[in-house]
Design an enzyme around this catalytic site. Structure first.
Site, mmCIF file in Angstrom:
data_model
loop_
_atom_site.group_PDB
_atom_site.id
_atom_site.type_symbol
_atom_site.label_atom_id
_atom_site.label_comp_id
_atom_site.label_asym_id
_atom_site.label_seq_id
_atom_site.Cartn_x
_atom_site.Cartn_y
_atom_site.Cartn_z
ATOM 1 N N ARG A 55 -5.865 -7.738 21.434
ATOM 2 C CA ARG A 55 -6.266 -7.306 20.096
ATOM 3 C C ARG A 55 -6.793 -5.872 20.171
ATOM 4 N NH1 ARG A 55 -11.029 -9.080 18.823
ATOM 5 N NH2 ARG A 55 -10.492 -11.279 18.997
ATOM 6 N N TYR A 103 -0.999 4.669 -5.001
ATOM 7 C CA TYR A 103 -0.201 3.497 -4.619
ATOM 8 C C TYR A 103 -0.874 2.251 -5.215
ATOM 9 C CZ TYR A 103 1.804 -0.157 -1.729
ATOM 10 O OH TYR A 103 2.424 -1.294 -1.307
ATOM 11 N N LYS A 121 7.228 2.920 6.123
ATOM 12 C CA LYS A 121 8.123 3.771 5.347
ATOM 13 C C LYS A 121 8.872 4.740 6.269
ATOM 14 C CE LYS A 121 6.030 1.379 2.215
ATOM 15 N NZ LYS A 121 4.892 1.842 1.447
HETATM 16 C C1 LIG Z 1 3.622 1.325 1.111
HETATM 17 C C2 LIG Z 1 2.469 2.217 0.884
HETATM 18 C C3 LIG Z 1 1.181 1.828 1.275
HETATM 19 C C4 LIG Z 1 0.891 0.458 1.871
HETATM 20 O O1 LIG Z 1 1.488 0.277 3.108
HETATM 21 P P1 LIG Z 1 1.988 -1.167 3.667
HETATM 22 O O2 LIG Z 1 2.557 -0.809 4.980
HETATM 23 O O3 LIG Z 1 2.977 -1.692 2.683
HETATM 24 O O4 LIG Z 1 0.783 -2.032 3.750
HETATM 25 C C5 LIG Z 1 0.147 2.723 1.078
HETATM 26 N N1 LIG Z 1 0.361 3.932 0.514
HETATM 27 C C6 LIG Z 1 1.585 4.331 0.119
HETATM 28 C C7 LIG Z 1 1.748 5.685 -0.487
HETATM 29 C C8 LIG Z 1 2.673 3.491 0.287
HETATM 30 O O5 LIG Z 1 3.877 3.890 -0.132
#
Ligand SMILES: *Cc1c(COP(=O)(O)O)cnc(C)c1O
Length: 385
Positions: A52, A104, A201
């Site tokens: 962890r 977001y 992303k």
């Molecule tokens: C997707 C996203 C998040 C959250 O991330 P996860 O990996 O889905 O938990 C936060 N900020 C932005 C700008 C995002 O596009």
């Protein structure tokens, strides 16, 4: 790679944080699929006690992401929200946060539904004029949380101007850099204290992993945030860490194509008779174009637009008529996606709130992928026609 800081971005993306495996020479970082590590004597180990806290595959990835952001320390989390959660846990009841009014959706939900009940106050304000921030600073303010470009209306917030206000008032500045990726924008160099990424992303880039990351220079912040990771347990696994290490090796090439495809699609939409508002920071008439030019290397592949005189039903119909673009949440992968923010990514924001920041029923958001531009343009043409 030793001392990756002297190399350029693409070289770092491929090598930073990574060494050939010392036991076999394997060039790729092994997936250390283990939960624990054998100790020679109680407390005497090779730097790894329990997974962890630390895992070698994850450590390689953390060092790679830190290098790409030009930061000293990186910490990876099991999702972007896991990393945001850790930053807010630096705060205590009574503390106040200043943040944007075009966030977001998941960040807005976490701030209002999870942390406000714990007594943390969030001011959701227009950050386009950084001077506006100072009106909300008081002795309880601890953190500025900003996102740029914003999602989905592509506002550009001046990171350097916000950093000056943060420094002057002794506040932590955290920048959600997900939309830009480290290839386009490096907030630490502009004065931010923490950079946050949804690694899901652009960093991962292949829509096959959910992960988050934080990068910082300050040793004390690193110690506190690592303590939160290890205590609260939002740590990613070694297989996912490996997949992201692999994804990052082409980040610079992918981003070039996201940007060039994005530019051509934005230009196509600009003259299309069915398009009303168009949000993309690369246009010289975008209200924050000058700041985008100053703090970003290029303008990315995220584009939002509204359809002229379209009802919710018309918009749904259009969103479902693509053949190459897929209707899905998320962004930043190699494949092109289309998203309806009002009912998908931003559904957790009350209608009145979201409409104030332009998230109306006729708004669609594109994450332009790296397919052939001719096919993407043809798909848009047929869907809009
Ligand atoms: C997707 C996203 C998040 C959250 O991330 P996860 O990996 O889905 O938990 C936060 N900020 C932005 C700008 C995002 O596009």
């Amino acid at each position: 790679m030793k001392d990756s800081s002297k190399y350029k971005f693409g070289t770092k993306a491929i090598h930073a944080g990574q060494e050939p495996d010392p036991t076999t020479g394997a060039i790729m970082t092994p997936i250390y699929q283990t939960s624990t590590y054998v100790q020679e004597a109680p407390g005497k180990n090779k730097g790894y006690g329990y997974a962890r806290g630390k895992n070698p595959t994850r450590v390689a990835l953390e060092n790679c992401i830190a290098a790409l952001e030009g930061g000293k320390h990186g910490i990876c989390f099991s999702s972007g929200m896991g990393s945001t959660d850790a930053v807010i846990k630096l705060l205590r009841p009574g503390d106040e946060v200043i943040t944007g009014d075009d966030l977001y959706g998941g960040s807005y939900r976490m701030f209002t539904k999870i942390f406000e009940p714990f007594g943390i106050k969030f001011h959701f304000i227009n950050m386009l004029d950084a001077a506006n921030i100072e009106k909300y600073v008081n002795e309880k303010t601890k953190l500025i949380w900003l996102e740029t470009p914003t999602n989905p209306t592509m506002q550009i917030i001046d990171i350097e101007a916000c950093a000056k206000i943060a420094k002057k008032n002794n506040l932590i500045l955290c920048v959600d850099n997900t939309f830009a990726s480290p290839y386009l924008q490096n907030p630490l160099a502009l004065g931010a204290d923490i950079v946050m990424h949804s690694v899901t992303k652009y960093l991962g880039g292949h829509s096959d992993v959910v992960m988050g990351a934080l990068v910082m220079n300050d040793d004390k912040l690193h110690e506190q945030l690592y303590f939160i990771l290890n205590s609260c347990g939002a740590n990613p696994g070694p297989m996912d860490s490996f997949l992201v290490l692999r994804g990052i090796k082409t980040l610079h090439i992918r981003m070039e194509r996201h940007c060039s495809n994005g530019k051509k699609i934005a230009e196509f939409l600009k003259t299309h008779p069915k398009i009303d508002k168009l949000y993309w920071p690369g246009f010289t008439d975008h209200p924050n174009h000058a700041i985008a030019k100053k703090q970003m290397k290029d303008f990315g592949g995220m584009i939002s637009f509204t359809i002229k005189n379209a009802s919710l039903e018309d918009t749904f119909k259009l969103a479902s008529s693509f053949k190459v673009f897929s209707l899905a949440e998320s962004l930043g992968g190699v494949e092109s996606l289309i998203n309806h923010p009002a009912t998908m990514t931003h559904a957790s924001i009350p209608k009145a709130e979201r409409e104030k920041s332009g998230v109306v029923d006729s708004l669609l958001r594109l994450s332009v992928g790296i397919e052939d531009i001719e096919d993407l343009l043809a798909d848009l043409k047929q869907a809009l026609g």
